[in-house]
Design an enzyme around this catalytic site. Structure first.
Site, PDB file in Angstrom:
ATOM      1  N   ASP A   1      -5.695   6.404  -0.644  1.00  0.00           N
ATOM      2  CA  ASP A   1      -5.058   5.630   0.427  1.00  0.00           C
ATOM      3  C   ASP A   1      -6.096   4.940   1.319  1.00  0.00           C
ATOM      4  O   ASP A   1      -5.743   4.115   2.157  1.00  0.00           O
ATOM      5  CB  ASP A   1      -4.164   6.564   1.261  1.00  0.00           C
ATOM      6  CG  ASP A   1      -3.162   5.809   2.120  1.00  0.00           C
ATOM      7  OD1 ASP A   1      -3.017   4.581   1.922  1.00  0.00           O
ATOM      8  OD2 ASP A   1      -2.533   6.446   2.980  1.00  0.00           O
TER       9      ASP A   1
ATOM     10  N   LYS B   1       1.602   7.978   0.373  1.00  0.00           N
ATOM     11  CA  LYS B   1       2.053   8.057   1.758  1.00  0.00           C
ATOM     12  C   LYS B   1       3.425   8.731   1.811  1.00  0.00           C
ATOM     13  O   LYS B   1       4.162   8.729   0.827  1.00  0.00           O
ATOM     14  CB  LYS B   1       2.179   6.643   2.342  1.00  0.00           C
ATOM     15  CG  LYS B   1       0.865   5.930   2.591  1.00  0.00           C
ATOM     16  CD  LYS B   1       1.117   4.540   3.157  1.00  0.00           C
ATOM     17  CE  LYS B   1      -0.191   3.782   3.379  1.00  0.00           C
ATOM     18  NZ  LYS B   1      -1.068   4.385   4.397  1.00  0.00           N
TER      19      LYS B   1
ATOM     20  N   ARG C   1     -10.984  -0.577   2.316  1.00  0.00           N
ATOM     21  CA  ARG C   1     -12.449  -0.688   2.358  1.00  0.00           C
ATOM     22  C   ARG C   1     -13.029  -0.922   0.974  1.00  0.00           C
ATOM     23  O   ARG C   1     -14.073  -1.542   0.831  1.00  0.00           O
ATOM     24  CB  ARG C   1     -13.029   0.573   3.033  1.00  0.00           C
ATOM     25  CG  ARG C   1     -12.783   1.849   2.283  1.00  0.00           C
ATOM     26  CD  ARG C   1     -12.928   3.088   3.158  1.00  0.00           C
ATOM     27  NE  ARG C   1     -11.801   3.269   4.068  1.00  0.00           N
ATOM     28  CZ  ARG C   1     -11.706   4.241   4.975  1.00  0.00           C
ATOM     29  NH1 ARG C   1     -12.684   5.131   5.084  1.00  0.00           N
ATOM     30  NH2 ARG C   1     -10.655   4.337   5.749  1.00  0.00           N
TER      31      ARG C   1
ATOM     32  N   ASP D   1       0.846  -1.199   0.000  1.00  0.00           N
ATOM     33  CA  ASP D   1       0.000   0.000   0.000  1.00  0.00           C
ATOM     34  C   ASP D   1       0.878   1.244   0.000  1.00  0.00           C
ATOM     35  O   ASP D   1       1.350   1.679   1.044  1.00  0.00           O
ATOM     36  CB  ASP D   1      -0.917  -0.025   1.239  1.00  0.00           C
ATOM     37  CG  ASP D   1      -1.831   1.197   1.294  1.00  0.00           C
ATOM     38  OD1 ASP D   1      -1.934   1.909   0.264  1.00  0.00           O
ATOM     39  OD2 ASP D   1      -2.441   1.411   2.358  1.00  0.00           O
TER      40      ASP D   1
HETATM   41  N1  BES Z   1      -3.154   0.243   5.330  1.00  0.00           N
HETATM   42  C1  BES Z   1      -3.500   1.521   5.838  1.00  0.00           C
HETATM   43  C2  BES Z   1      -3.733   1.532   7.346  1.00  0.00           C
HETATM   44  C3  BES Z   1      -2.511   1.244   8.188  1.00  0.00           C
HETATM   45  C4  BES Z   1      -1.678   2.275   8.573  1.00  0.00           C
HETATM   46  C5  BES Z   1      -2.237  -0.034   8.612  1.00  0.00           C
HETATM   47  C6  BES Z   1      -0.561   2.007   9.349  1.00  0.00           C
HETATM   48  C7  BES Z   1      -1.127  -0.294   9.392  1.00  0.00           C
HETATM   49  C8  BES Z   1      -0.282   0.710   9.760  1.00  0.00           C
HETATM   50  C9  BES Z   1      -4.772   2.001   5.166  1.00  0.00           C
HETATM   51  O1  BES Z   1      -4.949   1.591   3.851  1.00  0.00           O
HETATM   52  C10 BES Z   1      -4.719   3.486   5.152  1.00  0.00           C
HETATM   53  O2  BES Z   1      -3.886   4.014   4.490  1.00  0.00           O
HETATM   54  N2  BES Z   1      -5.628   4.115   5.886  1.00  0.00           N
HETATM   55  C11 BES Z   1      -5.682   5.525   5.961  1.00  0.00           C
HETATM   56  C12 BES Z   1      -7.109   5.945   5.785  1.00  0.00           C
HETATM   57  C13 BES Z   1      -7.293   7.424   5.551  1.00  0.00           C
HETATM   58  C14 BES Z   1      -6.722   7.811   4.211  1.00  0.00           C
HETATM   59  C15 BES Z   1      -8.765   7.730   5.593  1.00  0.00           C
HETATM   60  C16 BES Z   1      -5.142   5.933   7.337  1.00  0.00           C
HETATM   61  O3  BES Z   1      -5.334   5.195   8.302  1.00  0.00           O
HETATM   62  O4  BES Z   1      -4.498   6.985   7.408  1.00  0.00           O
HETATM   63 ZN    ZN Z   2      -4.033  -0.149   3.335  1.00  0.00          ZN
HETATM   64 MN    MN Z   3      -4.003   2.886   2.484  1.00  0.00          MN
END
Ligand code: BES
Ligand code: ZN
Ligand code: MN
Length: 499
Positions: free
Chosen positions: A346, A276, A350, A269
C-alpha cells in the site's frame, strides 16, 4: 467541462441585467457608480444591513430579495472589509460568493466591479471572474436527473461592469486558461476508476497535443526496457497496463533547461496485497490527484503560451490484489539501479514516483523538479486539509513555493528532511525498504523520494489532504479540488518565465 456559465465584461455605465451584485466596505460605503446604479435603493441597503447585522466584513454577503426601487429580482451586497487590505485571493472569493447566489435559477447576473473607493484594477475584476467559474463548477456528468434550479445556474450569463472592459477582457484570456486547467484537474479526480484507468488517462493527457504540447507515452514494454521495476511492480497486479506520460511545453528559450512537474497517478489504490479496509476505499479513485494537477497545469501553461520550457511527467498505474500482484517481501530494482524491499504494497505511490523522478532527472536535466502526490494519510494527521506538506532539498525553491501558496491561496507548509529520518528506510535485504515504520510516515515517504532525485533541486508536495475530499470553500464545491494548478502556475509566472 462542467462549468457552462458565461462571464463577460461590460463598461461600468451599462444597464444591469438579472441579479445585481455590488460591493461595500466595513462602513457600508458604496462606490460612486454603485450608488448611482442603486439610486433610491441605497437607503434600502442601510436598512437591510442593520436588520441582518451585516457589517461589510470581507466576503460576507447581504442578500436582498425583490429590492424596492430596483428592476433586479435580487440585490447582493458583498463586503470588501477594509478595501486597502484586500489580496488577490480575496477577489477570487468574491467571485465565489457571487456565484453561490446563482442557484436560485435566475439566468443573468450583473456585478458592479467597483470598490467603495471607486477603483478596481482589471486584474482584480479578472480574479472575480475566475472565482465565479471556479465556484460554478459541478461534476454531474453521471447524473441522469438534474435538480430544479441547476439548469438556470448552469446556463447563467454574468456581466462584470468594470472601468476598462477591454483591458479586463484581455487579461481574462490567460486567467481563463488557468481556470480551465483547474477544471480539467477536478474532472480527472472526480471521474470513476472504471472510466479513468491508466490508458484512458494517457489518452486524455494526449489531448494537450492540440495546444502544441509534445506528448510521449511509455507503455509497459518501453518501461521494461528502461528498467522501471519499481513502477511496474505496482501495476503488475492489474489487468489495466501501466503507462508513463511525458509532456513538454517549449515556450521558453531554445535549449534552456526546463522546469519539471511530476505527478503520482494511481488511478485506483486498493492497497494491493496489503489491502485497505472497505471504509472509504472508493476515495482511492482520487489517488491520481498529483497526475491530474500536472495535466491541468500543462494545459494552463500551454494555453496561455507561457514563456518557459516545462516538462510534465506522470506515472499511471492501478494498484490491485491479484495472483500476479507483488508481495510484501518482494525486492524490485528501480530504473536508478537501487533495489527496494517491499514491506507494504500500500506504500505504492513512492514506488511509482521513484522511477518517474529518476527518468525526468536523467533525461531532461531540469532546473528543478516539483512532484505532487496523494502520498500519505499521515500528512492529514499533521496538517489537516488547509496546507499541503512540502519537503525540499532547496531553500530557494521552498521559499518560492511558500510565497506562491500564499498568493494563490493554495497553501503549503514546509516539513523536515534529514539523515536521521533517512536511515529509517534502510533495509536488511535491499538498498532500502518502502516504509519507515509508524512514526513520521510523511517524512520517511519523502526521504524515499529524495533517494531518486539524484541531487536535482526538488520539492515534494504531499497533497493527500488537499487534492480531494477537503471541506468545500467559496471557490470550490467539488470533491476533487484541482489543488496545485493555480499554485504552480503562479510559481512559473513569478519566477521562470522570460519577460
Ligand atoms: N494513497 C494512499 C494515501 C492516502 C490515504 C491518500 C488517504 C489520500 C487519502 C497511499 O498510497 C497509502 O496508502 N499510504 C499509506 C502508506 C503506509 C502503508 C506506509 C498510508 O498513508 O497509510
Ligand atoms: Zn496511494
Ligand atoms: Mn496506497
Amino acid at each position: 467541462m462542467s462549468d457552462a456559465i458565461k462571464v463577460g465584461f461590460v463598461p461600468l455605465s451599462s444597464a444591469a441585467r438579472g441579479i445585481l451584485v455590488v460591493f461595500c466596505d466595513d462602513s457600508l460605503k458604496l462606490g460612486p457608480a454603485t450608488a448611482k446604479a442603486l439610486g433610491s435603493a441605497t437607503d434600502l441597503v442601510k436598512r437591510a444591513a442593520s436588520a441582518a447585522g451585516f457589517k461589510g466584513k470581507t466576503g460576507a454577503a447581504l442578500d436582498i430579495l425583490a429590492p424596492e426601487g430596483l428592476k433586479a429580482a435580487r440585490l447582493v451586497v458583498i463586503g470588501a472589509g477594509k478595501a486597502a487590505n484586500l489580496k488577490a485571493n480575496d477577489f477570487l472569493k468574491f467571485g465565489g460568493v457571487a456565484a453561490s447566489k446563482l442557484s436560485a435559477g435566475s439566468a443573468a447576473m450583473t456585478i458592479i466591479a467597483e470598490l467603495p473607493d471607486g477603483a478596481m484594477a482589471s486584474e482584480q475584476a479578472v480574479a472575480i471572474a475566475s472565482g465565479l467559474r471556479l465556484r460554478a463548477y459541478k461534476f454531474d456528468r453521471y447524473k441522469t436527473k438534474k435538480k430544479e434550479g441547476d439548469e438556470g445556474a448552469a446556463r447563467a450569463e454574468i456581466s462584470l461592469a468594470v472601468g476598462d472592459a477591454a483591458a479586463a477582457k484581455k487579461a481574462f484570456v490567460a486567467a481563463g486558461h488557468v481556470v480551465d486547467g483547474v477544471i480539467i484537474a477536478r474532472d480527472l479526480v472526480n471521474e470513476p476508476p472504471n472510466v479513468l484507468f491508466p490508458e484512458e488517462f494517457a489518452r486524455r493527457a494526449g489531448q494537450l497535443r492540440k495546444l502544441g504540447v509534445k506528448i510521449e507515452v511509455l507503455d509497459v514494454k518501453a518501461m521494461q526496457k528502461l528498467g522501471m521495476g519499481a513502477l511496474l511492480g505496482v501495476g503488475q497486479g492489474s489487468v489495466r497496463p501501466s503507462r508513463t506520460v511525458i509532456m513538454r511545453w517549449d515556450g521558453g528559450k531554445k535549449g534552456e533547461a526546463p522546469v519539471a512537474f511530476v505527478g503520482k497517478g494511481v488511478c485506483f489504490d486498493t492497497g494491493g496485497i496489503s489491502i485497505k479496509s472497505a471504509g472509504s476505499m472508493e476515495d482511492m479513485k482520487g489517488d491520481m490527484g498529483g497526475a491530474a494537477c500536472v495535466v491541468g497545469l500543462m494545459h494552463a501553461l500551454a494555453a496561455r503560451k507561457a514563456k518557459a520550457n516545462v516538462v510534465g511527467a506522470i506515472g499511471l498505474v492501478e494498484n490491485m490484489p491479484d495472483g500476479n500482484a507483488q508481495r510484501p517481501g518482494d525486492i524490485v530494482t528501480s530504473m536508478s539501479g537501487q533495489t527496494i524491499e517491499i514491506i507494504n504494497t500500500d506504500a505504492e505511490g513512492r514506488l511509482v514516483l521513484a522511477d518517474v523522478l529518476w527518468y525526468v532527472a536523467k533525461k531532461t536535466k531540469p532546473k528543478f523538479m516539483v512532484d505532487l502526490a496523494t502520498l500519505t494519510g499521515a500528512i492529514m494527521v499533521a496538517l489537516g486539509t488547509e496546507h499541503a506538506g512540502m519537503f525540499s532539498n532547496n531553500d530557494e525553491l521552498a521559499d518560492r513555493l511558500l510565497a506562491a501558496g500564499i498568493e494563490s491561496g493554495e497553501k503549503v507548509w514546509r516539513m523536515p528532511l534529514g539523515p536521521e529520518y533517512d536511515k529509517l528506510i534502510d533495509s536488511q535485504f535491499a538498498d532500502m525498504k518502502n516504509t519507515g515504520g509508524r512514526h513520521g510516515g510523511s517524512i520517511t515517504a519523502a526521504q524515499f523520494l529524495q533517494r531518486f532525485v539524484d541531487g536535482t533541486p526538488w520539492a515534494h508536495l504531499d497533497i493527500a489532504g488537499t487534492a480531494m475530499g477537503a471541506p468545500k470553500t467559496d471557490i470550490n464545491q467539488s470533491w476533487g479540488s484541482g489543488y496545485g494548478v493555480r499554485l504552480l502556475d503562479r510559481l512559473v509566472a513569478d519566477h521562470y518565465e522570460r519577460k
